[in-house]
Design a protein around this motif. Structure first.
Motif, PDB file in Angstrom:
ATOM      1  N   CYS A   1     -19.346 -85.978 -69.579  1.00 28.94           N
ATOM      2  CA  CYS A   1     -20.229 -84.930 -69.068  1.00 28.94           C
ATOM      3  C   CYS A   1     -21.468 -84.855 -69.949  1.00 28.94           C
ATOM      4  O   CYS A   1     -21.354 -84.659 -71.165  1.00 28.94           O
ATOM      5  CB  CYS A   1     -19.513 -83.586 -69.043  1.00 28.94           C
TER       6      CYS A   1
ATOM      7  N   ASN B   1     -25.054 -83.026 -70.809  1.00 28.79           N
ATOM      8  CA  ASN B   1     -25.748 -81.754 -70.646  1.00 28.79           C
ATOM      9  C   ASN B   1     -27.214 -81.850 -71.056  1.00 28.79           C
ATOM     10  O   ASN B   1     -27.557 -82.488 -72.054  1.00 28.79           O
ATOM     11  CB  ASN B   1     -25.071 -80.663 -71.478  1.00 28.79           C
TER      12      ASN B   1
ATOM     13  N   VAL C   1     -34.890 -80.839 -63.175  1.00 27.50           N
ATOM     14  CA  VAL C   1     -33.834 -81.415 -62.337  1.00 27.50           C
ATOM     15  C   VAL C   1     -34.173 -82.869 -62.011  1.00 27.50           C
ATOM     16  O   VAL C   1     -33.321 -83.757 -62.093  1.00 27.50           O
ATOM     17  CB  VAL C   1     -33.648 -80.589 -61.045  1.00 27.50           C
TER      18      VAL C   1
ATOM     19  N   PHE D   1     -33.694 -85.239 -64.963  1.00 30.88           N
ATOM     20  CA  PHE D   1     -32.326 -85.397 -65.474  1.00 30.88           C
ATOM     21  C   PHE D   1     -31.747 -86.753 -65.095  1.00 30.88           C
ATOM     22  O   PHE D   1     -30.932 -87.317 -65.828  1.00 30.88           O
ATOM     23  CB  PHE D   1     -31.450 -84.259 -64.971  1.00 30.88           C
TER      24      PHE D   1
ATOM     25  N   GLY E   1     -23.337 -84.597 -64.444  1.00 32.36           N
ATOM     26  CA  GLY E   1     -24.513 -83.985 -65.053  1.00 32.36           C
ATOM     27  C   GLY E   1     -24.405 -82.468 -65.051  1.00 32.36           C
ATOM     28  O   GLY E   1     -24.092 -81.860 -64.020  1.00 32.36           O
TER      29      GLY E   1
ATOM     30  N   ALA F   1     -30.859 -78.224 -57.530  1.00 35.26           N
ATOM     31  CA  ALA F   1     -29.971 -78.937 -58.451  1.00 35.26           C
ATOM     32  C   ALA F   1     -28.643 -79.273 -57.783  1.00 35.26           C
ATOM     33  O   ALA F   1     -28.074 -80.349 -58.016  1.00 35.26           O
ATOM     34  CB  ALA F   1     -29.739 -78.094 -59.705  1.00 35.26           C
TER      35      ALA F   1
ATOM     36  N   TYR G   1     -25.703 -81.690 -59.376  1.00 34.97           N
ATOM     37  CA  TYR G   1     -25.481 -81.248 -60.756  1.00 34.97           C
ATOM     38  C   TYR G   1     -24.767 -79.899 -60.823  1.00 34.97           C
ATOM     39  O   TYR G   1     -25.017 -79.007 -60.008  1.00 34.97           O
ATOM     40  CB  TYR G   1     -26.818 -81.103 -61.487  1.00 34.97           C
TER      41      TYR G   1
ATOM     42  N   PRO H   1     -19.470 -81.477 -58.100  1.00 37.08           N
ATOM     43  CA  PRO H   1     -20.593 -82.244 -58.656  1.00 37.08           C
ATOM     44  C   PRO H   1     -20.473 -83.740 -58.366  1.00 37.08           C
ATOM     45  O   PRO H   1     -19.378 -84.274 -58.185  1.00 37.08           O
ATOM     46  CB  PRO H   1     -20.479 -81.972 -60.155  1.00 37.08           C
TER      47      PRO H   1
ATOM     48  N   TRP I   1     -21.742 -89.902 -61.343  1.00 37.41           N
ATOM     49  CA  TRP I   1     -22.784 -90.938 -61.483  1.00 37.41           C
ATOM     50  C   TRP I   1     -22.168 -92.201 -62.073  1.00 37.41           C
ATOM     51  O   TRP I   1     -21.286 -92.148 -62.882  1.00 37.41           O
ATOM     52  CB  TRP I   1     -23.906 -90.432 -62.369  1.00 37.41           C
TER      53      TRP I   1
END
Length: 206
Positions: free
Chosen positions: A126, A128, A139, A142, A163, A178, A183, A203, A206
């Protein structure tokens, strides 16, 4: 015959007295029960108000703490990083095995990149990004952070990445945007940081 009539009269009188007394006692009991129910409702209302006040005080205190941390540049360490294990376990049903705030790495070519916080579980990593004020442009950027993380930390390529964006407060339109990008979004709440996404939101990996 007269004696029988007298006895019947006394019986009727006694029965009437009994009915009257029962009625009085029933009214007392009914009124007592109604008072008890009213007091219980009032108590529940007071407790509900008290809980709301405590919850609001917690939010205000956490927001003030967040503003102070932001001024000191320690929002990630003070608010976001301590909240990630709880949030990841509650939302993603994963236990954090490694938590790294301010994760920094230099590549052989001299490039350096720092990420706000990284939390690793057995099945996920994860990433952040924390902003004092989260904007749509943050956004959009990111996804570049995610690509850079994959380049700087290739040892986590085997794990799907989630994310997580965090801020003191999040505008509704930015939150919706988002979410569309996949996310998780955090902001100050009752317990330091809380998830602002819809409860059924899942979420993107990725």
């Amino acid at each position: 015959m007269a004696a029988v009539i007298e006895r019947v009269d006394r019986l009727e009188e006694a029965l009437q007295d009994f009915i009257t007394n029962v009625g009085i006692e029933f009214n007392k009991l009914y009124n007592s029960q109604m008072r008890a129910e009213a007091e219980m409702h009032a108590f529940r209302d007071e407790m509900g108000t008290f809980k709301d006040e405590v919850r609001q005080q917690n939010r205000d205190m956490n927001r003030q703490w967040g503003e102070i941390s932001n001024k000191l540049g320690t929002m990630v360490e003070d608010l976001v990083s301590p909240s990630l294990p709880r949030i990841i376990e509650a939302k993603l049903r994963e236990t954090v095995l490694d938590l790294m705030p301010r994760r920094k790495r230099r590549l052989a070519d001299g490039r350096v990149r720092e990420f706000d916080a990284v939390a690793v579980t057995a099945n996920l990593v994860c990433l952040n990004s924390t902003k004092a004020t989260l904007r749509s442009a943050d956004v959009d950027r990111f996804v570049e952070d995610i690509a850079a993380f994959r380049e700087f930390f290739p040892e986590y390529d085997v794990l799907p990445l989630v994310g997580i964006l965090a801020s003191l407060a999040v505008d509704g339109s930015v939150l919706n945007y988002a979410e569309k990008q996949g996310y998780l979004v955090l902001a100050v709440g009752d317990e330091l940081m809380e998830i602002k996404n819809r409860s059924d939101f899942e979420p993107k990996r990725w």
